[in-house]
Design a protein around this motif. Structure first.
Motif, PDB file in Angstrom:
ATOM      1  N   ILE A  48       0.851  -1.202   0.000  1.00 42.28           N
ATOM      2  CA  ILE A  48       0.000   0.000   0.000  1.00 42.28           C
ATOM      3  C   ILE A  48       0.884   1.249   0.000  1.00 42.28           C
ATOM      4  CG2 ILE A  48      -1.787   1.310   1.245  1.00 42.28           C
ATOM      5  CD1 ILE A  48      -2.794  -1.382   2.389  1.00 42.28           C
ATOM      6  N   PHE A  49       1.921   1.252   0.868  1.00 41.96           N
ATOM      7  CA  PHE A  49       2.836   2.409   0.913  1.00 41.96           C
ATOM      8  C   PHE A  49       3.492   2.627  -0.456  1.00 41.96           C
ATOM      9  CE2 PHE A  49       3.902   4.330   5.150  1.00 41.96           C
ATOM     10  CZ  PHE A  49       2.923   3.702   5.902  1.00 41.96           C
ATOM     11  N   GLU A  50       3.908   1.512  -1.063  1.00 41.26           N
ATOM     12  CA  GLU A  50       4.651   1.628  -2.306  1.00 41.26           C
ATOM     13  C   GLU A  50       3.756   2.062  -3.472  1.00 41.26           C
ATOM     14  OE1 GLU A  50       7.089  -1.886  -3.070  1.00 41.26           O
ATOM     15  OE2 GLU A  50       6.879  -1.347  -5.210  1.00 41.26           O
ATOM     16  N   LYS A  51       2.572   1.430  -3.565  1.00 38.63           N
ATOM     17  CA  LYS A  51       1.733   1.675  -4.752  1.00 38.63           C
ATOM     18  C   LYS A  51       0.826   2.880  -4.598  1.00 38.63           C
ATOM     19  CE  LYS A  51       1.910  -2.956  -6.547  1.00 38.63           C
ATOM     20  NZ  LYS A  51       1.492  -4.285  -6.210  1.00 38.63           N
ATOM     21  N   LYS A  52       0.344   3.126  -3.385  1.00 38.42           N
ATOM     22  CA  LYS A  52      -0.648   4.209  -3.208  1.00 38.42           C
ATOM     23  C   LYS A  52      -0.080   5.385  -2.407  1.00 38.42           C
ATOM     24  CE  LYS A  52      -4.340   1.617  -4.547  1.00 38.42           C
ATOM     25  NZ  LYS A  52      -5.775   1.711  -4.435  1.00 38.42           N
ATOM     26  N   GLY A  53       0.980   5.141  -1.673  1.00 34.59           N
ATOM     27  CA  GLY A  53       1.608   6.228  -0.911  1.00 34.59           C
ATOM     28  C   GLY A  53       1.111   6.298   0.525  1.00 34.59           C
ATOM     29  N   GLU A  54       1.939   6.925   1.371  1.00 37.15           N
ATOM     30  CA  GLU A  54       1.598   7.010   2.798  1.00 37.15           C
ATOM     31  C   GLU A  54       0.317   7.820   3.070  1.00 37.15           C
ATOM     32  OE1 GLU A  54       4.793   8.071   5.463  1.00 37.15           O
ATOM     33  OE2 GLU A  54       3.405   8.212   7.168  1.00 37.15           O
ATOM     34  N   GLY A  59      -5.238   7.982   5.338  1.00 34.67           N
ATOM     35  CA  GLY A  59      -6.672   8.202   5.134  1.00 34.67           C
ATOM     36  C   GLY A  59      -7.473   6.953   5.507  1.00 34.67           C
ATOM     37  N   LEU A  60      -6.940   5.794   5.155  1.00 38.32           N
ATOM     38  CA  LEU A  60      -7.630   4.537   5.491  1.00 38.32           C
ATOM     39  C   LEU A  60      -7.661   4.342   7.011  1.00 38.32           C
ATOM     40  CD1 LEU A  60      -6.067   2.106   2.841  1.00 38.32           C
ATOM     41  CD2 LEU A  60      -8.298   3.208   2.739  1.00 38.32           C
ATOM     42  N   GLU A  61      -6.566   4.708   7.659  1.00 35.40           N
ATOM     43  CA  GLU A  61      -6.533   4.587   9.131  1.00 35.40           C
ATOM     44  C   GLU A  61      -7.640   5.438   9.761  1.00 35.40           C
ATOM     45  OE1 GLU A  61      -2.187   3.705  10.933  1.00 35.40           O
ATOM     46  OE2 GLU A  61      -2.408   5.733  10.182  1.00 35.40           O
ATOM     47  N   THR A  62      -7.752   6.674   9.273  1.00 40.51           N
ATOM     48  CA  THR A  62      -8.754   7.585   9.842  1.00 40.51           C
ATOM     49  C   THR A  62     -10.154   7.022   9.645  1.00 40.51           C
ATOM     50  OG1 THR A  62      -7.315   9.475   9.496  1.00 40.51           O
ATOM     51  CG2 THR A  62      -9.659   9.950   9.731  1.00 40.51           C
ATOM     52  N   LYS A  63     -10.444   6.552   8.425  1.00 43.45           N
ATOM     53  CA  LYS A  63     -11.779   6.015   8.134  1.00 43.45           C
ATOM     54  C   LYS A  63     -12.074   4.816   9.039  1.00 43.45           C
ATOM     55  CE  LYS A  63     -12.294   6.409   3.523  1.00 43.45           C
ATOM     56  NZ  LYS A  63     -12.186   5.746   2.234  1.00 43.45           N
ATOM     57  N   LEU A  64     -11.086   3.958   9.195  1.00 42.03           N
ATOM     58  CA  LEU A  64     -11.288   2.761  10.017  1.00 42.03           C
ATOM     59  C   LEU A  64     -11.549   3.138  11.476  1.00 42.03           C
ATOM     60  CD1 LEU A  64     -11.263  -0.332  10.052  1.00 42.03           C
ATOM     61  CD2 LEU A  64      -8.788  -0.252  10.387  1.00 42.03           C
ATOM     62  N   LEU A  65     -10.759   4.062  11.997  1.00 41.27           N
ATOM     63  CA  LEU A  65     -10.942   4.459  13.402  1.00 41.27           C
ATOM     64  C   LEU A  65     -12.313   5.080  13.622  1.00 41.27           C
ATOM     65  CD1 LEU A  65      -7.419   5.816  14.196  1.00 41.27           C
ATOM     66  CD2 LEU A  65      -8.632   4.104  15.548  1.00 41.27           C
ATOM     67  N   GLU A  66     -12.761   5.850  12.656  1.00 39.64           N
ATOM     68  CA  GLU A  66     -14.078   6.480  12.815  1.00 39.64           C
ATOM     69  C   GLU A  66     -15.181   5.435  12.831  1.00 39.64           C
ATOM     70  OE1 GLU A  66     -13.840   9.679   9.991  1.00 39.64           O
ATOM     71  OE2 GLU A  66     -12.877  10.980  11.491  1.00 39.64           O
ATOM     72  N   SER A  67     -14.941   4.310  12.172  1.00 37.89           N
ATOM     73  CA  SER A  67     -15.977   3.267  12.144  1.00 37.89           C
ATOM     74  C   SER A  67     -16.090   2.542  13.484  1.00 37.89           C
ATOM     75  CB  SER A  67     -15.682   2.258  11.024  1.00 37.89           C
ATOM     76  OG  SER A  67     -14.609   1.426  11.414  1.00 37.89           O
ATOM     77  N   PHE A  68     -15.124   2.705  14.377  1.00 44.06           N
ATOM     78  CA  PHE A  68     -15.168   1.998  15.670  1.00 44.06           C
ATOM     79  C   PHE A  68     -15.955   2.754  16.730  1.00 44.06           C
ATOM     80  CE2 PHE A  68     -10.674   0.403  14.584  1.00 44.06           C
ATOM     81  CZ  PHE A  68     -11.204  -0.625  13.829  1.00 44.06           C
ATOM     82  N   THR A  69     -16.236   4.013  16.466  1.00 48.62           N
ATOM     83  CA  THR A  69     -16.830   4.856  17.495  1.00 48.62           C
ATOM     84  C   THR A  69     -18.100   4.248  18.085  1.00 48.62           C
ATOM     85  OG1 THR A  69     -15.905   6.713  16.343  1.00 48.62           O
ATOM     86  CG2 THR A  69     -17.558   7.226  17.958  1.00 48.62           C
ATOM     87  N   ALA A  70     -18.928   3.685  17.207  1.00 49.99           N
ATOM     88  CA  ALA A  70     -20.199   3.168  17.714  1.00 49.99           C
ATOM     89  C   ALA A  70     -20.204   1.641  17.798  1.00 49.99           C
ATOM     90  CB  ALA A  70     -21.319   3.644  16.803  1.00 49.99           C
ATOM     91  N   ALA A  71     -19.043   1.030  17.593  1.00 52.12           N
ATOM     92  CA  ALA A  71     -18.993  -0.438  17.542  1.00 52.12           C
ATOM     93  C   ALA A  71     -19.001  -1.048  18.944  1.00 52.12           C
ATOM     94  CB  ALA A  71     -17.742  -0.854  16.788  1.00 52.12           C
TER      95      ALA A  71
END
Ligand code: S3P
Length: 174
Positions: A48-54, A59-71
């Motif tokens: 992912i780092f190599e092909k899409k960049g850091e 951005g994926l980390e942020t989206k994932l963390l936001e999905s845990f708020t109500a889990a």
């Protein structure tokens, strides 16, 4: 204990091992952020780092963390950079309690030296580079942490005992 536990800290601080042990104690499932992201993208973290960049990965980390708020309560083993963004830390605090696992650069080096899954440590597997990156990150780790545990001299089971003891102590104060 009824809240999600977010384990934060530098690469090799012991988040994944502590998450497994905490899951056994609490019965909460483990969510390994890197593994979730890799599965979601169908690529390893280095790819992912190599092909899409850091920035894409962050951005994926942020989206994932936001999905845990109500889990449902779980044990989240966060990637080492997850606490660097304010919005990520806010999402963690909405969802539960943050625990900073700490270890010396020497202990970290011992734990990461035979592993090539961490793009940010490529060519930097030495104490002085690890210390430099750690120093740069520390203010944000400290600002994010509800609880701190130094893992350098502890077994995983002791780390787990300490986490539970400190979370319960904090809940009693509130
Ligand atoms: C990173 C830590 C890694 C992984 C990625 C970036 C970081 O997770 O998310 O390689 O920026 O510290 P671990 O802390 O689980 O190694």
């Amino acid at each position: 204990m009824d809240r999600t536990i977010f384990l934060i800290g530098f690469m090799g601080a012991g988040k994944s091992s502590a998450a497994q042990a905490l899951s056994e104690r609490t019965g909460f499932p483990v969510i390994e952020m890197d593994a979730e992201i890799a599965e979601q993208e169908g690529m390893s973290i280095p790819e992912i780092f190599e092909k899409k960049g850091e920035p894409y990965f962050r951005g994926l980390e942020t989206k994932l963390l936001e999905s845990f708020t109500a889990a449902a309560p779980s044990i989240v083993s966060c990637g080492g950079g997850a606490a660097m963004r304010e919005e990520n830390v806010a999402a963690m605090h909405r969802g539960g309690v943050t625990v900073l696992l700490e270890a010396s650069p020497e202990a970290i080096l011992e734990r990461v030296k035979d592993n090539d899954d961490r793009p940010l440590l490529k060519g930097r597997k030495n104490v002085s580079d690890i210390r430099a990156l750690m120093d740069q990150r520390y203010p944000k780790y400290l600002a994010a942490a509800d609880i701190r545990i130094d893992t350098s001299e502890l077994t995983i089971s002791e780390v787990c005992d300490e986490i539970i003891r400190k979370i319960e102590a904090q809940q009693n104060i509130k």
